[in-house]
Design an enzyme around this catalytic site. Structure first.
Site, PDB file in Angstrom:
ATOM      1  N   ASP A  28       0.868  -1.182   0.000  1.00  0.00           N
ATOM      2  CA  ASP A  28       0.000   0.000   0.000  1.00  0.00           C
ATOM      3  C   ASP A  28       0.899   1.224   0.000  1.00  0.00           C
ATOM      4  OD1 ASP A  28      -1.946   2.014   0.421  1.00  0.00           O
ATOM      5  OD2 ASP A  28      -3.186   0.635   1.600  1.00  0.00           O
ATOM      6  N   LYS A  51       0.400   3.390   5.682  1.00  0.00           N
ATOM      7  CA  LYS A  51      -0.592   2.423   6.149  1.00  0.00           C
ATOM      8  C   LYS A  51       0.028   1.054   6.412  1.00  0.00           C
ATOM      9  CE  LYS A  51      -4.838   4.498   4.405  1.00  0.00           C
ATOM     10  NZ  LYS A  51      -5.996   4.371   3.483  1.00  0.00           N
ATOM     11  N   ASN A  74       3.321   2.351  -4.914  1.00  0.00           N
ATOM     12  CA  ASN A  74       2.176   2.192  -5.803  1.00  0.00           C
ATOM     13  C   ASN A  74       2.525   1.165  -6.879  1.00  0.00           C
ATOM     14  OD1 ASN A  74       0.063   2.484  -7.662  1.00  0.00           O
ATOM     15  ND2 ASN A  74      -0.143   4.680  -7.253  1.00  0.00           N
ATOM     16  N   ASN A 109      -9.524   1.226  -6.372  1.00  0.00           N
ATOM     17  CA  ASN A 109      -9.460   1.867  -7.680  1.00  0.00           C
ATOM     18  C   ASN A 109      -9.245   0.834  -8.776  1.00  0.00           C
ATOM     19  OD1 ASN A 109      -6.359   1.972  -8.567  1.00  0.00           O
ATOM     20  ND2 ASN A 109      -6.474   2.291  -6.345  1.00  0.00           N
ATOM     21  N   CYS A 151     -11.867 -13.774 -14.314  1.00  0.00           N
ATOM     22  CA  CYS A 151     -10.910 -12.871 -13.687  1.00  0.00           C
ATOM     23  C   CYS A 151     -11.513 -11.469 -13.666  1.00  0.00           C
ATOM     24  CB  CYS A 151      -9.578 -12.894 -14.443  1.00  0.00           C
ATOM     25  SG  CYS A 151      -9.597 -12.006 -16.022  1.00  0.00           S
ATOM     26  N   CYS A 175     -20.806  11.194  -2.097  1.00  0.00           N
ATOM     27  CA  CYS A 175     -19.781  11.003  -1.076  1.00  0.00           C
ATOM     28  C   CYS A 175     -19.196   9.605  -1.198  1.00  0.00           C
ATOM     29  CB  CYS A 175     -20.384  11.203   0.311  1.00  0.00           C
ATOM     30  SG  CYS A 175     -19.218  10.912   1.645  1.00  0.00           S
ATOM     31  N   CYS A 228     -11.553 -12.946 -23.226  1.00  0.00           N
ATOM     32  CA  CYS A 228     -11.040 -11.994 -22.236  1.00  0.00           C
ATOM     33  C   CYS A 228      -9.908 -11.167 -22.835  1.00  0.00           C
ATOM     34  CB  CYS A 228     -10.533 -12.740 -21.001  1.00  0.00           C
ATOM     35  SG  CYS A 228      -9.864 -11.664 -19.712  1.00  0.00           S
TER      36      CYS A 228
END
Length: 239
Positions: A28, A51, A74, A109, A151, A175, A228
């Protein structure tokens, strides 16, 4: 009072060992914010810490016998980060050089989910995806076995649950907060399915949705998509 506190710590440690988890790898890049306090297990004094660092501190206090490996970066922005993620999935198991037993995706995300899906398809790694929707009261868990089940590229959860494109920008005036209870329920379902899968008992749903307003838990099985977009998914299907 001291004896009671010590006994609680002993019980927590015993519970951790009873689950049989020997090692956790945590990726993270985000930092702890005060806004996280209502729904995550971070504490106010950990604000501004990464985190992964804060999580390791808390979890190590609960069960010091578990091995922790944390990486604060990231996975979607630098090629080397993605390659390192793949390396740790395939070589970062409890026994060094062995793959992990299961990968978990608890991200918020589209890019990160796609990166994890791509890595797991290429490595043939079993993984579970989970999330809570922007309406704050619904969520899902999804088991993915490359070649055997859909997947993330085959069927993104938001498309399945609400016919919403995962790449749709956040809507103005909506929100993105999450109810701590909804997140707790989804997290509990995810962990329960992890234990069922690793210990081979009960039934693990390939896709389980949770709707808090109706206490509704629909499940379904999704076959992989022969067309896919992920080449590695198609190759896993052929194998």
């Amino acid at each position: 009072m001291t004896e009671s506190v010590e006994r609680v710590k002993e019980l927590e440690q015993e519970a951790g060992r009873a689950c049989g988890i020997g090692k956790l790898l945590h990726f993270d890049y985000d930092k702890v914010e005060l806004a996280n306090m209502n729904r995550l297990f971070f504490q106010p004094h950990q604000a501004a810490l990464s985190k992964v660092e804060a999580a390791e501190h808390t979890l190590r206090n609960i069960d010091p016998d578990v091995a922790f490996e944390v990486h604060s970066y990231n996975i979607t922005t630098v090629v080397e980060h993605f390659e390192h993620l793949m390396s740790r999935i395939s070589n970062g198991g409890l026994q060094d050089g062995k793959p992990v037993d299961l990968a978990l995706s608890c991200v918020d995300n589209f890019d990160a989910r796609m990166a994890i899906s791509t890595a797991c398809n290429e490595l043939g790694q079993r993984w579970m995806e989970s999330g809570v929707s922007e309406n704050a009261v619904s969520g899902h868990t999804q088991l993915m076995i490359p070649g055997e089940s859909a997947c993330f590229a085959c069927a993104p959860p938001l498309v399945v649950a609400a016919n919403i494109d995962e790449k749709t920008p956040k809507r103005e005036g909506v929100c993105s907060a999450r109810l701590p209870t909804a997140m707790g329920v989804v997290a509990g379902i995810l962990v329960q399915n992890v234990l069922k899968f690793l210990l081979n008992f009960g039934v693990v749903s390939f896709y389980l949705e949770y709707n808090a307003t109706q206490d509704f838990f629909p499940t379904m099985s999704m076959m992989p998509n022969p067309q896919c977009d992920d080449r590695n998914c198609r190759e896993q299907q052929e194998e």
